[in-house]
Structure formats: structure tokens, C-alpha cells
Design a protein around this motif. Structure first.
Motif: not given
Length: 494
Positions: A52-63, A274-276, A279-283, A407-415
Motif C-alpha cells: 500500500s505504501t507505493f499506492a499511497l505515495a502515488s495517490a498523494a502526488a497525483l493531484p 475507477q476507485g472501486l 480497490a477490488a483489483m488490488m484485493g 489501490n491503497a485503501l484496498g490493500a490496507a482494508v483487506f489486509g
């Protein structure tokens, strides 16, 4: 750009998309060997952070990436993103502990977010060899991304089995450096003549919100009790950062995520779906690999081979869907069928047990690939067509932002969900200790683990079911001409 330069530009874009997606998913099949090498005692428990760290950093920079593209031009931002990604890859390969590796993955994710999102902007600005513009390239990029998600775990498993897991990161360097040099020499992209102001405060608030949200979902009920000061503080920070971010986007002269975009139904529903999907693909990808290795005892490379049916279904169906859309078929029908098919596939995986036929697993993954293939590459051009021309970069990175956040939330929540259900079935047990157990204790742990996995897949199926409901509400438009009135209204308002 000449025809040859344009072809090279497309090749560079496809290569960088493949690099970003492979590196997001290549780690999933090798997480167990990496964790056991760097931290034999507690490494498996840190796997959700590694992903999830990879996905989190990507999400933080995207805007911020989107606004930078619209302000500085896509080429400069693209080159910077590739360079950052390569630096992060080098540090990941040299990591000596899980903490170092997770930190390096964050840096790599900052660049990786640009590789996916900015590359889509570049594709949209390039004229294809047939002179029809960039949407075709964006669709092909989506298919490459989907295939990379399925093939990545096999590549990672093969390197972990037959070389060393560090090559998972070092292998990025030759292809990445080649793409970087080619981009510098070949790409000639438009730069806005208007000097824009960058909303750095808005970007910082977006990063703070995503970070606090991920920490809340990762630590809540696991590392800290839900009523603990740490979790309550994170929840408060999450709410405050979101409120400040929304206020900033309403008042900033040039916001990083213009709230006016959410008034366009194509954009609003596209972002949510796309957000949903993310999350599903990552899980699905991560925990299929974990199941095959932890429960069925397969080596990482052998486990990765099970994703080949998924890759084949995703590629074949995705290319067919792209051609049908080009001939006038509504994007809505592809997205609806894709979300429903993916829901059924995930529900099928929720029936797994320790003795499920491996052919049934392959069939479920093939069906999942067909469903995802109808989605990958469809929504990004759909959103790009609906977006005002002056907000192309922001709209493209926004849809990537929601997928990456998913992706980030999916990895974290599913974990977290996996650990909680496992601990409820095996009190005092840890998923990291399963490989070291024997006899009845091992059987009990495996049964508890499979039960937890089934819950994860069932929740992922519910996520895709929500996406199917939203897909049914998409406007049934088929081409760029359908969005021209919306673009004109937005431009007049601007």
C-alpha cells in the motif's frame, strides 16, 4: 513531431505504463520471500504496508501532477516522474530492512504515480499514426496496464525463485533509462502560453488526507484499538484535512482538483467506478497470490503462472471491447457487463477452501480477467473526452488518483480484514507463523486463514457490485462529439 517520432513517443509511453504497473504488482508474488529475508519474525505482517505504501505515495502526488502538466507542459513533468521512479527503484533494490524497503517504495511511488497518469496525458496529446488523436493510445495503454497487473506477479515470482528478489527493482533501470533518454530527445508537446499558479497548499492537504485515511484503515482495530487516542486522532485529522481540502478547492484561483468537474456526470461516475475497481483489483491480485503460496504451498513463480488466464482474458476481451467502442458501441454497456462479470468472479473466489480444484481457481481468474478487460482502457478515454480541453491533465490524473487511492485503501482494508478474521478464528495466532506450524495446529491455522480469505473476496465482490450499480447510471454516450456541449459550457464558465 514526425511520424517516426510519434511512433517512438507511443513506444516510450507504453514502456513507462508497463514499468509502473509491473512494479506496482510485481512485488505481490514475491512478498513472502522478501518478508522472510528482511524480517523472518514479523515480515509477513508488514506485507500490506509493502503493497500500500507505493499506492499511497502515488495517490498523494497525483493531484499535483495534473496541475503541473497543464501549467508546465506534460514533457517536463513526465521526465521528472521517470527520474524519480528510477531513483526509488535503485534504493528499493539496495534496502537492508523492511523499513528501508517500505520507505524506498514510497519514493518509487511518487514517480510511479506520474508514470501512469502523466503518460496518459502524453498519449492524449500525441497524434496517432492514423491521425485520429490520442484516445486510441489511451485505450491501448489501459490494456497494457491491465495485462501488466496480471503478468507482474509471475515476473516477480520468477525472479524471486531463480535470481534474487532485488532484481525485481533493478530490472527497471535499463528500460527506464532508455525511455527517459528517448523522451528527452523525441517528445515535442504543447505548453500552455498562460502562466498558471500551482495550488501547492491544496496538493499538501490532499496528501495529508490520503495519508491519514490509509493509516486509519491500516491501524484501526489491529495495531491500536478503535477507541484509542491514536485512532481517534487520525479520524479527526482525516475529517479536518478533507474539510480544509474541499474549502481550498472552492476558494483557490486554480485548484488541483476543481470541484466543478464533479458536476459532469461522466466524470463523477467515472471517478467513482475507477476507485472501486482499483480497490477490488488490488484485493484480488494480492490475496490470490498469498492464498496460492501460504495455503497451497506453491513457489512464487508457480503461483504467478495462475494469473496467465487472467492476463489472456483481460487482453483479448479488452482489445475486442476497444474495437467495438470504436465502431459505435456505448462505453456504458462495456462497463456494466465488466463490473457484473467481475462481481461474479470474485464471488466464485469467495468459495475457496484448502482443497479447491486448482482448475476452478484458473477458471475464476479467467472470468475475472474478462470482466476487468471490459473496464481497463475504457474509462480513461471516456473521462478525457468529457473533460474540458484546458483541464485534460487534471481530469486524467484525477481518475488515476481515485484508482490509486482505491489501490491503497484496498490493500490496507483487506489486509486489516484478513488479520482480524484470522485472529477471530485462531486466537493469539499470527499469519506470519503459519509456515512454521505442523500437525493439527497447522491445519487449524490454514482453515482460519482460508476462512479469512473468503471474507476478503466476498467484500471485494460487494465493492464491484456497488461499481455495477454506478455503471448502470453512466450516460450512454459513444464518442467525443457527445461531450462538446459540456465542454463549451465549462469553457464559458471558466
Amino acid at each position: 513531431m514526425t511520424k517516426t517520432q510519434t511512433l517512438i513517443g507511443f513506444a516510450v509511453c507504453i514502456a513507462t505504463i508497463l514499468l509502473a504497473v509491473l512494479d506496482m504488482n510485481i512485488v505481490s508474488a514475491a512478498t513472502v520471500p522478501i518478508a522472510r529475508d528482511l524480517d523472518p519474525a514479523h515480515g509477513v505482517d508488514k506485507i500490506p504496508w509493502l503493497i500500500s505504501t507505493f499506492a499511497l505515495a502515488s495517490a498523494a502526488a497525483l493531484p499535483l501532477y495534473g496541475k503541473l502538466c497543464d501549467s508546465l507542459g506534460a514533457k517536463k513533468v513526465f521526465v521528472g516522474a521517470v527520474a524519480t521512479f528510477l531513483l526509488g527503484s535503485t534504493l528499493c533494490g539496495a534496502a537492508q530492512s523492511m523499513t528501508e524497503l517500505i520507505a524506498a517504495r514510497a519514493l518509487q511511488g511518487l514517480g510511479g504515480g506520474g508514470l501512469m497518469s502523466v503518460t496518459m496525458v502524453v498519449l492524449a496529446q500525441l497524434k496517432g499514426p492514423d491521425g485520429k488523436g490520442g484516445n486510441k493510445g489511451s485505450g491501448i495503454g489501459g490494456i497494457v496496464a491491465g495485462t501488466g497487473m496480471a503478468v507482474g506477479p509471475w515476473v516477480g515470482g520468477t525472479l524471486a525463485d531463480h535470481a534474487n528478489w532485488r532484481w525485481i527493482f533493478y530490472i527497471n533501470l535499463p528500460l527506464g533509462i532508455t525511455a527517459l533518454v528517448a523522451a528527452i530527445l523525441v517528445l515535442k508537446l504543447p505548453v500552455s502560453p498562460v502562466r498558471h499558479r500551482i495550488d501547492y497548499l491544496g496538493a499538501a492537504l490532499a496528501a495529508a488526507f490520503t495519508s491519514s485515511l490509509l493509516l486509519l484503515t491500516s491501524w484501526g482495530g489491529q495495531q491500536y484499538a478503535w477507541g484509542s487516542p491514536q485512532i481517534l486522532g487520525l479520524a479527526a485529522a482525516c475529517v479536518v484535512c478533507l474539510a480544509l481540502f474541499l474549502h481550498r478547492q472552492r476558494t483557490a484561483a486554480e485548484p488541483v482538483l476543481p470541484l466543478s468537474m464533479f458536476k459532469v456526470p461522466q466524470l463523477r461516475y467515472g471517478f467513482a467506478i475507477q476507485g472501486l475497481l482499483g480497490a477490488a483489483m488490488m484485493g484480488a491480485l494480492v490475496y490470490v497470490m498469498v492464498y496460492l503460496q501460504a495455503v497451497r504451498g506453491l513457489a512464487p513463480a508457480a503461483a504467478g503462472l495462475y494469473l496467465i488466464p487472467m492476463a489472456l482474458g483481460m487482453t483479448a476481451v479488452g482489445l475486442a471491447a476497444g474495437r467495438l467502442t470504436a465502431r459505435g458501441q456505448s462505453v456504458k454497456s462495456s462497463v456494466v457487463i465488466g463490473t457484473v462479470t467481475s462481481t461474479v468472479a470474485l464471488a466464485l473466489l469467495a468459495t475457496l477452501d484448502a482443497g479447491t480444484s486448482l482448475w476452478l481457481i484458473r477458471a475464476g481468474l479467467l472470468l475475472m480477467g474478462c470482466g476487468f478487460g471490459l473496464l481497463m482502457g475504457q474509462l480513461i478515454p471516456y473521462v478525457q473526452n468529457a473533460a474540458p480541453a484546458h483541464q485534460l491533465g487534471v481530469a486524467t490524473t484525477s481518475i488515476r488518483f481515485f484508482q490509486t487511492l482505491g489501490n491503497a485503501l484496498g490493500a490496507a482494508v483487506f489486509g486489516t480484514l484478513l488479520s482480524r478474521v484470522y485472529e477471530a478464528n485462531v486466537p493469539g495466532g499470527s499469519t506470519s507463523a503459519i509456515a512454521h506450524l505442523t500437525g493439527a495446529a497447522h491445519d487449524r491455522a490454514v482453515h482460519g486463514f482460508v476462512t479469512a480469505m473468503d471474507v476478503v473476496f466476498l467484500v471485494a465482490a460487494a465493492v464491484m457490485a456497488v461499481a455495477a450499480v454506478l455503471a448502470a447510471r453512466l450516460p450512454a454516450e459513444t464518442g467525443p462529439a457527445a461531450y462538446e456541449p459540456i465542454q463549451e459550457r465549462e469553457l464559458v464558465a471558466a
